[in-house]
Design an enzyme around this catalytic site. Structure first.
Site, PDB file in Angstrom:
ATOM      1  N   GLU A  61      70.209  37.855   7.843  1.00 17.67           N
ATOM      2  CA  GLU A  61      71.514  37.218   8.049  1.00 17.67           C
ATOM      3  C   GLU A  61      71.358  35.747   8.438  1.00 17.67           C
ATOM      4  O   GLU A  61      72.090  34.875   7.938  1.00 17.67           O
ATOM      5  CB  GLU A  61      72.292  37.963   9.136  1.00 17.67           C
ATOM      6  CG  GLU A  61      72.743  39.363   8.749  1.00 17.67           C
ATOM      7  CD  GLU A  61      71.653  40.409   8.912  1.00 17.67           C
ATOM      8  OE1 GLU A  61      71.889  41.573   8.588  1.00 17.67           O
ATOM      9  OE2 GLU A  61      70.539  40.043   9.384  1.00 17.67           O
ATOM     10  N   PRO A  91      54.051  42.694   5.988  1.00 16.99           N
ATOM     11  CA  PRO A  91      54.980  43.695   6.525  1.00 16.99           C
ATOM     12  C   PRO A  91      56.257  43.058   7.057  1.00 16.99           C
ATOM     13  O   PRO A  91      56.241  41.930   7.567  1.00 16.99           O
ATOM     14  CB  PRO A  91      54.183  44.355   7.649  1.00 16.99           C
ATOM     15  CG  PRO A  91      53.177  43.332   8.057  1.00 16.99           C
ATOM     16  CD  PRO A  91      52.837  42.571   6.807  1.00 16.99           C
ATOM     17  N   ARG A  92      57.358  43.794   6.946  1.00 15.55           N
ATOM     18  CA  ARG A  92      58.641  43.297   7.447  1.00 15.55           C
ATOM     19  C   ARG A  92      58.570  43.012   8.939  1.00 15.55           C
ATOM     20  O   ARG A  92      59.186  42.066   9.430  1.00 15.55           O
ATOM     21  CB  ARG A  92      59.734  44.344   7.160  1.00 15.55           C
ATOM     22  CG  ARG A  92      61.139  43.905   7.562  1.00 15.55           C
ATOM     23  CD  ARG A  92      61.648  42.831   6.624  1.00 15.55           C
ATOM     24  NE  ARG A  92      63.031  42.495   6.889  1.00 15.55           N
ATOM     25  CZ  ARG A  92      63.433  41.624   7.809  1.00 15.55           C
ATOM     26  NH1 ARG A  92      62.532  41.015   8.555  1.00 15.55           N
ATOM     27  NH2 ARG A  92      64.707  41.367   7.964  1.00 15.55           N
ATOM     28  N   GLY A 152      57.325  33.847   9.147  1.00 14.86           N
ATOM     29  CA  GLY A 152      57.733  32.632   8.449  1.00 14.86           C
ATOM     30  C   GLY A 152      56.771  32.138   7.392  1.00 14.86           C
ATOM     31  O   GLY A 152      56.785  30.957   7.066  1.00 14.86           O
ATOM     32  N   GLU A 153      55.948  33.041   6.823  1.00 18.46           N
ATOM     33  CA  GLU A 153      54.966  32.583   5.839  1.00 18.46           C
ATOM     34  C   GLU A 153      55.138  33.233   4.466  1.00 18.46           C
ATOM     35  O   GLU A 153      54.217  33.202   3.654  1.00 18.46           O
ATOM     36  CB  GLU A 153      53.542  32.820   6.354  1.00 18.46           C
ATOM     37  CG  GLU A 153      53.167  31.908   7.517  1.00 18.46           C
ATOM     38  CD  GLU A 153      51.674  31.813   7.719  1.00 18.46           C
ATOM     39  OE1 GLU A 153      51.170  30.682   7.854  1.00 18.46           O
ATOM     40  OE2 GLU A 153      50.996  32.863   7.736  1.00 18.46           O
ATOM     41  N   PRO A 182      65.248  39.599  -2.809  1.00 12.29           N
ATOM     42  CA  PRO A 182      64.216  39.097  -3.731  1.00 12.29           C
ATOM     43  C   PRO A 182      64.344  37.617  -4.090  1.00 12.29           C
ATOM     44  O   PRO A 182      63.508  37.087  -4.826  1.00 12.29           O
ATOM     45  CB  PRO A 182      64.450  39.948  -4.973  1.00 12.29           C
ATOM     46  CG  PRO A 182      65.950  40.111  -5.002  1.00 12.29           C
ATOM     47  CD  PRO A 182      66.375  40.221  -3.549  1.00 12.29           C
ATOM     48  N   GLU A 195      64.061  34.589  -2.654  1.00 11.06           N
ATOM     49  CA  GLU A 195      63.027  33.587  -2.350  1.00 11.06           C
ATOM     50  C   GLU A 195      61.822  33.746  -3.279  1.00 11.06           C
ATOM     51  O   GLU A 195      61.270  32.743  -3.763  1.00 11.06           O
ATOM     52  CB  GLU A 195      62.595  33.711  -0.891  1.00 11.06           C
ATOM     53  CG  GLU A 195      63.637  33.229   0.102  1.00 11.06           C
ATOM     54  CD  GLU A 195      63.099  33.176   1.519  1.00 11.06           C
ATOM     55  OE1 GLU A 195      63.517  32.280   2.264  1.00 11.06           O
ATOM     56  OE2 GLU A 195      62.256  34.019   1.889  1.00 11.06           O
TER      57      GLU A 195
END
Length: 433
Positions: free
Chosen positions: A68, A271-272, A313-314, A339, A341
């Protein structure tokens, strides 16, 4: 005059009002032990601000978590360019880290307070927002009712109601209706979302499109990218992005089969939830694969099969290394991940069937051959084998995806246009105050 609140909401308010600090402390202590809170900013969860309120009109945006917040970064940039002060709230440590990396100068991040009247009132008393924008579907009753009670204009942006959430809300129509009626405007992602919000009781609705389709390519630190490119060299690279528990095993199985024909194959897993990194690394070793962990400063040297990118952030780094990306949260019952990005950086996307959180995006991509839908682990392996054997195939998918995303974009401009009357009112009030 507002309608009388339904019984369920009145009981909720009474119960949450009884949430004395000791009860809240126990809740937060439990979350803290599980890495779900930032110990240095815990007071923000009690509504205690860690930053002063900036001067002038303040626009407050709230989103639940990473997805979000990421979706409204371009909107925040536009609001800051108009010289509005911006406060962003969210409820997860990962979204706070993303905010630190990606918010424009002058935008402030705070953790959202627990939804108890005393904490909410303390939060609103300090920040005194002039306009509140709630992102997607994170609707906290006390927060909404208290904001409306202070005559703060409320707008839902990028509004979404999945079919599953819609069915749940319909069981308590009075509750969701009472909350949605407090919103001055609901800007939805799609026509289907607009219809659901209408049926749930929203009064003023505008289908402005999905802001996630206007998210730009993620940034990257060039030194890190160059270091990894030099280490990877000419190896074939695939990535699994934003994976959830249960999906890594499928990726390991695919890697073991694929390396028979592609011995130099490198699989990157992002991983998320990065804190799962060490556990994923142990599972990879148990599957007979050599592994490197980015959080430990390790590199994907030639002998490494699986590189676990367990950092925040990578993804911009990962997508620039891997021309083929499996989007996680789609083989397990999670609802998928965004998807866009990956597509903007030229990756071919493959995904499982569980993508209801992004149903319209994936349906459009699949129909245009801009993504590949696979039903299970075996189909994932087969798809990756086809693409690795014929590099023109994933390139065609990636190109089709870029064209499709380009046709679907424009939500940011439509959102700004819908907000303009409210922004104009803020400017007028500021000039006359």
């Amino acid at each position: 005059m507002r309608d009388r609140l339904p019984l369920a909401l009145r009981l909720y308010r009474l119960a949450s009002a009884a949430m004395a600090p000791p009860v809240a402390s126990r809740i937060l202590a439990w979350r803290l032990k599980r890495g779900k809170e930032n110990p240095e900013r815990l007071n923000e969860r009690y509504g205690v601000a860690s930053r002063p309120r900036p001067d002038g009109p303040l626009i407050w945006l709230h989103g639940a978590s990473v997805g979000e917040v990421l979706a409204v970064i371009p909107l925040i940039q536009r609001l800051r360019a108009m010289d509005f002060a911006v406060l962003v709230t969210s409820g997860t440590v990962t979204s706070a880290a993303l905010a630190e990396q990606r918010l424009p100068p002058g935008a402030i991040h705070q953790f959202i307070p627990l939804d108890a009247p005393r904490f909410v009132d303390r939060f609103l008393e300090h920040w005194r927002p002039d306009l509140a924008l709630f992102v997607e579907s994170d609707l906290w009753p006390n927060l909404i009712l208290a904001s409306a009670g202070r005559a703060i204009p409320l707008i839902l942006v990028n509004g979404r109601v999945s079919e599953r959430s819609f069915r749940r809300w319909r069981r308590i129509p009075g509750v969701i209706g009472a909350l949605l009626k407090r919103f001055d405007l609901c800007l939805t992602q799609s026509g289907a979302d607009a219809e659901r919000y209408t049926e749930l009781g929203a009064a003023h609705i505008n289908c402005s499109g999905n802001l996630k389709l206007d998210v730009p390519a993620p940034p990257v630190e060039q030194p890190s990218l160059q270091e990894l490119k030099a280490t990877v060299g000419n190896r074939i690279v695939i990535a699994a992005a934003s994976t959830h528990p249960g999906e890594e095993a499928a990726i390991f199985a695919a890697h073991r089969q694929l390396r028979a024909k592609c011995p130099s194959l490198l699989t990157i897993i992002a991983p998320r939830h990065p804190e799962r990194g060490p556990g994923i690394a142990e599972s990879a070793k148990a599957a007979g694969l050599s592994v490197a962990l980015r959080s430990r400063g390790e590199l994907p040297k030639p002998e490494v099969d699986v590189f676990v990118a367990d950092t925040l952030g990578e993804l911009g780094l990962i997508y620039r290394l891997a021309p083929i990306v499996f989007m996680g949260g789609s083989l397990v019952s999670h609802g998928g991940q965004n998807p866009i990005e990956a597509i903007r950086l030229g990756a071919a996307v493959v995904h499982g069937p569980n993508v209801w959180n992004f149903a319209e995006i994936y349906a459009t991509l699949d129909a245009a051959h801009g993504a590949e839908l696979i039903p299970d682990t075996d189909a994932l392996t087969a798809c990756l084998a086809r693409w690795l054997a014929n590099p023109a195939a994933p390139k065609a998918v990636a190109d089709a995806a870029l064209v499709t995303v380009g046709k679907l974009s424009g939500a940011l401009e439509r959102t700004i246009a819908a907000l303009e009357p409210y922004l104009m009112q803020l400017r007028l009030e500021h000039r006359t105050s």
